[in-house]
Scaffold this active site. Structure first.
Site, PDB file in Angstrom:
ATOM      1  CG  ASP A  47     -31.770 -26.963 -48.427  1.00 11.84           C
ATOM      2  OD1 ASP A  47     -31.638 -25.991 -49.212  1.00 11.84           O
ATOM      3  OD2 ASP A  47     -32.556 -27.900 -48.636  1.00 11.84           O
ATOM      4  N   GLY A  48     -28.955 -24.629 -48.911  1.00 11.27           N
ATOM      5  CA  GLY A  48     -27.982 -24.476 -49.995  1.00 11.27           C
ATOM      6  C   GLY A  48     -28.540 -24.798 -51.377  1.00 11.27           C
ATOM      7  CD  GLU A  49     -32.231 -28.987 -52.025  1.00 11.75           C
ATOM      8  OE1 GLU A  49     -33.398 -28.604 -52.269  1.00 11.75           O
ATOM      9  OE2 GLU A  49     -31.954 -30.149 -51.669  1.00 11.75           O
ATOM     10  CD  GLN A  66     -13.746 -40.969 -67.738  1.00 10.83           C
ATOM     11  OE1 GLN A  66     -12.706 -40.440 -67.354  1.00 10.83           O
ATOM     12  NE2 GLN A  66     -13.875 -42.282 -67.844  1.00 10.83           N
ATOM     13  CG  ASP A  80      -1.820 -33.218 -79.374  1.00  9.18           C
ATOM     14  OD1 ASP A  80      -2.633 -32.744 -80.194  1.00  9.18           O
ATOM     15  OD2 ASP A  80      -2.075 -33.354 -78.155  1.00  9.18           O
ATOM     16  CE  LYS A 137      -0.575 -33.562 -75.126  1.00 11.37           C
ATOM     17  NZ  LYS A 137      -1.549 -32.596 -74.632  1.00 11.37           N
ATOM     18  CG  ASP A 150      -3.720 -27.694 -76.789  1.00 14.14           C
ATOM     19  OD1 ASP A 150      -4.504 -28.330 -77.510  1.00 14.14           O
ATOM     20  OD2 ASP A 150      -3.045 -28.243 -75.887  1.00 14.14           O
TER      21      ASP A 150
HETATM   22  C1  R5P Z   1      -5.196 -32.696 -74.453  1.00 18.65           C
HETATM   23  O1  R5P Z   1      -5.469 -33.541 -75.293  1.00 18.65           O
HETATM   24  C2  R5P Z   1      -5.663 -31.284 -74.571  1.00 18.65           C
HETATM   25  O2  R5P Z   1      -5.846 -30.922 -75.891  1.00 18.65           O
HETATM   26  C3  R5P Z   1      -4.710 -30.327 -73.904  1.00 18.65           C
HETATM   27  O3  R5P Z   1      -3.464 -30.368 -74.572  1.00 18.65           O
HETATM   28  C4  R5P Z   1      -4.521 -30.683 -72.469  1.00 18.65           C
HETATM   29  O4  R5P Z   1      -5.762 -30.810 -71.841  1.00 18.65           O
HETATM   30  C5  R5P Z   1      -3.688 -29.643 -71.767  1.00 18.65           C
HETATM   31  O5  R5P Z   1      -3.528 -30.053 -70.451  1.00 18.65           O
HETATM   32  P1  R5P Z   1      -2.308 -29.548 -69.597  1.00 18.65           P
HETATM   33  O6  R5P Z   1      -2.330 -28.057 -69.589  1.00 18.65           O
HETATM   34  O7  R5P Z   1      -2.555 -30.138 -68.232  1.00 18.65           O
HETATM   35  O8  R5P Z   1      -1.060 -30.114 -70.200  1.00 18.65           O
END
Ligand code: R5P
Length: 287
Positions: free
Chosen positions: A34-36, A91, A160, A183, A209
């Site tokens: 079943d995929g588990e 999130q 940023d 940004k 980043d």
């Molecule tokens: C945002 O706060 C992160 O530090 C990255 O700058 C962001 O997740 C980059 O996402 P994307 O490549 O979609 O611009």
């Protein structure tokens, strides 16, 4: 320290075990009709187990939870998770009524089975507080700086202000200046970067980043720097998520080179995150 690496993470597990002077093993992973999933660690584990497990894509979260449980069943006294990329960290709260606080849900699920967690360059360190036990994030700044050292970079930029400390850490190791752009996110894939006059003419610039997702951030920043006369643009990120044609977007923007770690493994991963995970695992052992 017994490193238990997911079958796809044995190489990373070996590097980690090497740095921690531990042993490495993997587990047997099969699927029911079943995929588990069914997971089994054959060896008897004693002491602390460090499970190297992914949280992306979504199915890997279930596998990692089972691996944590299997480690305890195999005899470990303490179980720590080494998650190279901690998914759902963006999130970190409910932005609108009724939204799941996804990072809290993931961290509490992990925390119900793991005594501690180490990860690499988590998007927002505040999410670590959702784990009931100790949780640490380490940036791969030494490894990124080593990769950039061969490229004669004369300026390291953060896209940023929130990413400035990461860029500074790398720049200090290279002994070059650093700065940040400003940004504003317009949509999931579009960002706006305020024009900023920088002394980049005829030079190689690195933008550092945490994540390349759609590539919108790096592409927009790169365009601006090339317009200002930079000759070579290198983008370096810890996590190469690469969705929605990110690599093409970066190529179209004139980016010369993309450096990402194996925290999310792909054929673009040229920097190992083992050092960052090992630093985190040592911190956990001292906690
Ligand atoms: C945002 O706060 C992160 O530090 C990255 O700058 C962001 O997740 C980059 O996402 P994307 O490549 O979609 O611009």
């Amino acid at each position: 320290m017994h490193v238990i690496a997911a079958p796809d993470r044995v190489e990373l597990g070996e590097q980690l075990a090497d740095q921690l002077s531990g042993e490495v093993t993997t587990y047997e992973r099969t699927a029911f009709p079943d995929g588990e999933l069914h997971l089994r660690i054959e060896e008897a584990i004693a002491g602390t187990a460090l499970v190297v497990g992914d949280t992306r894509p979504n199915e890997r979260i279930v596998e990692t939870l089972l691996a944590l449980d299997a480690a305890r069943e195999a005899g470990a006294d303490a179980v720590h998770l080494a998650a190279p990329y901690l998914a759902y960290a963006r999130q970190d709260r409910a932005f609108e009524h009724g939204e799941a606080v996804s990072s809290r849900a993931v961290m509490q699920a992990v925390g119900s089975l793991a005594d501690g967690l180490c990860t690499v360059d988590v998007h927002d360190e505040r999410v670590l507080e959702y784990l009931p036990g100790p949780a640490v994030s380490q940036a791969p700044a030494p490894e990124v700086a080593t990769a950039l050292a061969e490229r004669e970079v004369s300026l390291v930029l953060a896209p940023d202000e929130g990413a400035l400390s990461r860029a500074k850490d790398v720049a200090d190791r290279l002994d070059v200046p650093h700065d940040h752009l400003e940004k504003t996110r317009l949509s999931g894939s579009e960002v706006e970067i305020k024009p900023k006059q920088l002394d980049v003419a005829d030079s190689t610039v690195a933008i550092v980043d945490d994540i390349i997702a759609t590539g919108g951030t790096m592409a927009t920043a790169a365009r601006q720097l090339l317009d200002q006369g930079a000759t070579t643009l290198v983008v370096a990120a810890t996590h190469g998520v690469f969705v929605s044609g990110a690599a093409n977007r970066l190529d179209d923007a004139g980016v010369d080179e993309i450096l990402v770690t194996d925290a999310i493994p792909s054929d673009r991963s040229s920097i190992t995150c083992a050092g960052a995970l090992a630093r985190g695992a040592r911190t956990l052992q001292q906690a």
